[in-house]
Design a protein around this motif. Structure first.
Motif, PDB file in Angstrom:
ATOM      1  N   THR A  31      34.891  60.130  19.937  1.00 56.76           N
ATOM      2  CA  THR A  31      33.620  59.594  20.435  1.00 56.76           C
ATOM      3  C   THR A  31      33.107  60.441  21.600  1.00 56.76           C
ATOM      4  O   THR A  31      31.902  60.630  21.732  1.00 56.76           O
ATOM      5  CB  THR A  31      33.760  58.109  20.845  1.00 56.76           C
ATOM      6  N   LEU A  58      32.313  54.300  31.442  1.00 57.31           N
ATOM      7  CA  LEU A  58      32.281  54.133  30.000  1.00 57.31           C
ATOM      8  C   LEU A  58      30.857  53.876  29.537  1.00 57.31           C
ATOM      9  O   LEU A  58      30.057  53.258  30.239  1.00 57.31           O
ATOM     10  CB  LEU A  58      33.186  52.974  29.557  1.00 57.31           C
ATOM     11  N   VAL A  64      29.010  52.896  21.297  1.00 62.53           N
ATOM     12  CA  VAL A  64      30.139  53.605  20.675  1.00 62.53           C
ATOM     13  C   VAL A  64      30.609  52.914  19.401  1.00 62.53           C
ATOM     14  O   VAL A  64      31.026  53.579  18.450  1.00 62.53           O
ATOM     15  CB  VAL A  64      31.323  53.831  21.648  1.00 62.53           C
ATOM     16  N   GLY A  85      39.994  58.703  21.499  1.00 57.29           N
ATOM     17  CA  GLY A  85      39.112  58.224  22.577  1.00 57.29           C
ATOM     18  C   GLY A  85      38.357  56.953  22.234  1.00 57.29           C
ATOM     19  O   GLY A  85      37.454  56.546  22.961  1.00 57.29           O
ATOM     20  N   ARG A 140      37.082  58.090  36.040  1.00 56.53           N
ATOM     21  CA  ARG A 140      37.539  57.944  34.655  1.00 56.53           C
ATOM     22  C   ARG A 140      38.948  57.350  34.614  1.00 56.53           C
ATOM     23  O   ARG A 140      39.260  56.531  33.755  1.00 56.53           O
ATOM     24  CB  ARG A 140      37.511  59.298  33.945  1.00 56.53           C
TER      25      ARG A 140
HETATM   26  P1  AMP Z   1      36.487  61.725  26.264  1.00 56.31           P
HETATM   27  O1  AMP Z   1      36.116  63.084  25.807  1.00 56.31           O
HETATM   28  O2  AMP Z   1      37.096  60.872  25.187  1.00 56.31           O
HETATM   29  O3  AMP Z   1      37.333  61.721  27.505  1.00 56.31           O
HETATM   30  O4  AMP Z   1      35.127  60.974  26.645  1.00 56.31           O
HETATM   31  C1  AMP Z   1      34.242  61.499  27.622  1.00 56.31           C
HETATM   32  C2  AMP Z   1      33.320  60.395  28.120  1.00 56.31           C
HETATM   33  O5  AMP Z   1      32.554  59.848  27.034  1.00 56.31           O
HETATM   34  C3  AMP Z   1      34.017  59.185  28.728  1.00 56.31           C
HETATM   35  O6  AMP Z   1      34.324  59.374  30.095  1.00 56.31           O
HETATM   36  C4  AMP Z   1      32.982  58.093  28.527  1.00 56.31           C
HETATM   37  O7  AMP Z   1      31.924  58.207  29.459  1.00 56.31           O
HETATM   38  C5  AMP Z   1      32.414  58.443  27.160  1.00 56.31           C
HETATM   39  N1  AMP Z   1      33.177  57.802  26.054  1.00 56.31           N
HETATM   40  C6  AMP Z   1      33.899  58.423  25.073  1.00 56.31           C
HETATM   41  N2  AMP Z   1      34.460  57.531  24.249  1.00 56.31           N
HETATM   42  C7  AMP Z   1      34.098  56.307  24.714  1.00 56.31           C
HETATM   43  C8  AMP Z   1      34.382  54.972  24.312  1.00 56.31           C
HETATM   44  N3  AMP Z   1      35.181  54.720  23.257  1.00 56.31           N
HETATM   45  N4  AMP Z   1      33.822  53.961  25.033  1.00 56.31           N
HETATM   46  C9  AMP Z   1      33.029  54.199  26.076  1.00 56.31           C
HETATM   47  N5  AMP Z   1      32.735  55.421  26.530  1.00 56.31           N
HETATM   48  C10 AMP Z   1      33.260  56.476  25.859  1.00 56.31           C
END
Ligand code: AMP
Length: 183
Positions: A31, A58, A64, A85, A140
């Motif tokens: 995601t 988030l 999402v 994620g 985060r």
């Molecule tokens: P990641 O690459 O998975 O660390 O995601 C980067 C950013 O995308 C996170 O810090 C959130 O802001 C957003 N994000 C990704 N996946 C989600 C999820 N399942 N729910 C909410 N926000 C998400």
């Protein structure tokens, strides 16, 4: 095979996910990657998500969940997929169960990559991505502890949690993951 990869930011989920999808011939659904692409291309989704991501917060569950619901229904997910994620909150996990129930493709394993906080901090410092400023990284990690960590108990209660030591060489960790999901 339907897999979820779980762990704090910097645990190595993305890197290990790439190895596992290559070995099992299933797509990786990140995601974070989908949201970053939406931000780059300036879509409505990207405009909503961008400022939250930059702050280390988030993105709202409904956004999402909608992304994942569409993605898992694509034909390349017929033989399974690896979610990287997602889910990150209990409501996301509950929505996922409903979506996958309808498709008759339940989650089989939730792989939790276990990495101590000190190691996470060191790794995050070295990563240098746009959403990796020290304040964003801290936020985060806080969001992970507050909203995402409770998923461990949620999936353990369902008998789906496979904890794997996330400290070691990439190949060692990949071997541990493979044995955890083939049991
Ligand atoms: P990641 O690459 O998975 O660390 O995601 C980067 C950013 O995308 C996170 O810090 C959130 O802001 C957003 N994000 C990704 N996946 C989600 C999820 N399942 N729910 C909410 N926000 C998400």
């Amino acid at each position: 095979m339907q897999l979820v990869f779980f762990g704090p930011p910097g645990a190595g989920k993305g890197t290990q996910a790439q190895k596992i999808v290559a070995a099992f011939g299933i797509p990786q659904i990140s995601t974070g990657d989908i949201l970053r692409a939406a931000v780059s291309s300036g879509t409505e989704l990207g405009k909503k998500a961008g400022p939250l991501m930059a702050a280390g917060k988030l993105v709202p569950d409904d956004l999402v969940i909608g992304i994942v619901e569409q993605r898992v229904a694509q034909p390349d997910c017929d033989k399974g997929f690896l979610l990287d994620g997602f889910p990150r909150t209990i409501p996301q996990a509950e929505a996922l169960a409903v979506v996958l129930g309808k498709l008759n493709k339940p989650i089989q394993h939730v792989v939790s990559l276990e990495v101590p906080d000190e190691v996470i901090h060191e790794r995050m410092k070295g990563r240098g991505r746009a959403d990796d400023s020290p304040a964003t990284v801290q936020h985060r990690l806080d969001e992970f502890r507050r909203l995402t960590a409770p998923l461990k108990d949620y999936y353990a209660a369902k008998g789906l949690l496979r904890t794997v030591n996330g400290v070691g060489s990439l190949d060692e960790i990949a071997a541990l993951i493979k044995s955890a999901i083939q049991r």
